[in-house]
Write a protein that holds these residues in place. Structure first.
Motif, short mmCIF file in Angstrom:
data_model
loop_
_atom_site.label_atom_id
_atom_site.label_comp_id
_atom_site.label_asym_id
_atom_site.label_seq_id
_atom_site.Cartn_x
_atom_site.Cartn_y
_atom_site.Cartn_z
N SER A 51 0.85 -1.19 0.00
CA SER A 51 0.00 0.00 0.00
C SER A 51 0.89 1.23 0.00
O SER A 51 1.76 1.37 0.86
CB SER A 51 -0.91 0.00 1.22
N ILE A 52 0.65 2.12 -0.98
CA ILE A 52 1.48 3.32 -1.15
C ILE A 52 0.58 4.54 -1.35
O ILE A 52 -0.59 4.40 -1.72
CB ILE A 52 2.44 3.19 -2.35
N PRO A 53 1.15 5.74 -1.15
CA PRO A 53 0.37 6.95 -1.46
C PRO A 53 0.08 7.03 -2.96
O PRO A 53 0.91 6.66 -3.79
CB PRO A 53 1.30 8.08 -1.03
N ALA A 54 -1.09 7.52 -3.31
CA ALA A 54 -1.47 7.66 -4.72
C ALA A 54 -0.55 8.64 -5.44
O ALA A 54 -0.39 8.54 -6.67
CB ALA A 54 -2.92 8.13 -4.81
N SER A 55 0.08 9.54 -4.73
CA SER A 55 0.93 10.57 -5.34
C SER A 55 2.31 10.05 -5.76
O SER A 55 3.05 10.78 -6.41
CB SER A 55 1.12 11.73 -4.37
N PHE A 56 2.67 8.82 -5.42
CA PHE A 56 3.99 8.30 -5.78
C PHE A 56 4.14 8.19 -7.29
O PHE A 56 3.21 7.79 -7.99
CB PHE A 56 4.21 6.92 -5.17
N SER A 57 5.34 8.52 -7.77
CA SER A 57 5.66 8.34 -9.19
C SER A 57 5.89 6.85 -9.45
O SER A 57 6.03 6.05 -8.52
CB SER A 57 6.93 9.12 -9.54
N ALA A 58 5.99 6.49 -10.72
CA ALA A 58 6.26 5.10 -11.08
C ALA A 58 7.61 4.66 -10.51
O ALA A 58 7.77 3.52 -10.06
CB ALA A 58 6.24 4.93 -12.60
N ARG A 59 8.58 5.55 -10.52
CA ARG A 59 9.91 5.25 -9.98
C ARG A 59 9.84 5.00 -8.47
O ARG A 59 10.42 4.05 -7.96
CB ARG A 59 10.88 6.39 -10.31
N GLN A 60 9.12 5.87 -7.76
CA GLN A 60 8.96 5.69 -6.32
C GLN A 60 8.23 4.38 -6.02
O GLN A 60 8.59 3.65 -5.10
CB GLN A 60 8.18 6.86 -5.72
N GLU A 61 7.20 4.10 -6.80
CA GLU A 61 6.46 2.85 -6.62
C GLU A 61 7.39 1.66 -6.75
O GLU A 61 7.41 0.77 -5.91
CB GLU A 61 5.32 2.73 -7.64
N LYS A 62 8.18 1.63 -7.82
CA LYS A 62 9.09 0.51 -8.05
C LYS A 62 10.08 0.36 -6.90
O LYS A 62 10.30 -0.74 -6.40
CB LYS A 62 9.85 0.72 -9.37
N GLN A 63 10.66 1.47 -6.44
CA GLN A 63 11.63 1.43 -5.34
C GLN A 63 10.98 0.89 -4.07
O GLN A 63 11.54 0.03 -3.38
CB GLN A 63 12.20 2.82 -5.07
N TRP A 64 9.80 1.42 -3.75
CA TRP A 64 9.14 1.00 -2.52
C TRP A 64 8.63 -0.43 -2.59
O TRP A 64 8.69 -1.17 -1.60
CB TRP A 64 8.02 1.97 -2.15
N VAL A 65 8.13 -0.84 -3.73
CA VAL A 65 7.67 -2.22 -3.86
C VAL A 65 8.85 -3.17 -3.66
O VAL A 65 8.76 -4.14 -2.90
CB VAL A 65 6.98 -2.46 -5.22
N GLU A 66 9.98 -2.89 -4.30
CA GLU A 66 11.16 -3.75 -4.13
C GLU A 66 11.60 -3.79 -2.67
O GLU A 66 11.88 -4.86 -2.13
CB GLU A 66 12.30 -3.26 -5.02
N ARG A 67 11.63 -2.64 -2.03
CA ARG A 67 12.07 -2.56 -0.63
C ARG A 67 11.12 -3.32 0.29
O ARG A 67 11.55 -4.10 1.15
CB ARG A 67 12.14 -1.09 -0.21
#
Length: 177
Positions: free
Chosen positions: A36-52
Motif C-alpha cells: 500500500s502506497i500513497p497515490a501521489s507516488f511516481s512510477a519510480r517511487q512505486e518501483k523502489q518502494w515495492v522492491e524494498r
C-alpha cells in the motif's frame, strides 16, 4: 502487477491510496504481497518502494521462528514457559489447505498444522495459535480445563481479538488501509 525482478517469490498487488501521504506498508495475504502506497507516488517511487517492502516481507518470512525447525523450537519454548513442558507436538508445520482455521491439532498423533495465513502476523499471535493447538494435545475440547491451560499466556485475549478481526476483514474484503 506480478513480481518481476523482485527479491522475493511473491506475486505483488500495489494499492494506491489518496488518504496515504507518506506511509508505505506491506502485508502477505493469501500468498500475495499487498503493498500500500500513497497515490501521489511516481512510477519510480512505486518501483523502489515495492522492491524494498517485498524484500522486507521476504526477510521476515525467512526468520528461523517461522521455519519448520523454528516452529518446533518455538513450540518447545512455549511448552516449557506456559504448559509446564506438556503438549509438545510430534510434528508442527505450515499448511496451505486450511482456509477456515488458523491451526489444527490431532491429539492421537500429536501433529499440529498452522495455516500459512498466519505468516506475517505478529509473533505473539502465532505463539497464541501454537499454544492453543498444544493445549488441544492435552485437552481436545474447548472446556474449562482447556482454557485454564492458556490463562498464563498474557496475550490470549488480545490474540483472540486480533484473529477475530483478521477473519472478519478477510471475510468482508477489508484491507485495513
Amino acid at each position: 502487477m506480478t513480481a518481476n525482478n523482485l527479491p522475493a517469490p511473491y506475486p505483488v498487488e500495489v494499492r494506491r491510496s489518496a488518504r496515504r501521504r507518506r506511509t508505505v506498508s506491506v502485508d502477505l495475504r493469501d500468498g500475495v504481497a499487498v503493498v500500500s502506497i500513497p497515490a501521489s507516488f511516481s512510477a519510480r517511487q512505486e518501483k523502489q518502494w515495492v522492491e524494498r517492502m517485498v524484500a522486507k516481507l521476504h526477510a521476515n518470512s525467512q526468520r528461523p521462528a517461522h521455519s519448520e525447525s523454528g516452529l518446533s523450537d518455538r513450540a518447545s519454548e512455549l511448552s516449557k514457559q506456559y504448559l509446564v513442558g506438556r503438549g509438545m507436538p510430534t510434528s508442527i508445520r505450515w499448511v496451505t489447505n486450511q482456509n477456515s482455521r488458523w491451526g489444527s491439532a490431532t491429539p492421537a498423533s500429536g501433529a499440529i498444522r498452522l495455516s500459512h495465513k498466519l505468516q506475517g502476523m505478529p509473533d505473539w499471535v502465532i505463539d497464541y495459535v501454537i499454544l492453543h493447538e498444544m493445549a488441544h494435545l492435552i485437552e481436545p475440547t474447548h472446556n474449562a480445563t482447556f482454557w485454564s491451560l492458556l490463562k498464563s499466556y498474557p496475550h490470549t485475549e488480545t490474540a483472540k481479538a486480533f484473529l477475530l478481526g483478521a477473519a472478519y476483514a478477510a471475510d468482508h474484503g477489508l484491507s485495513g488501509r
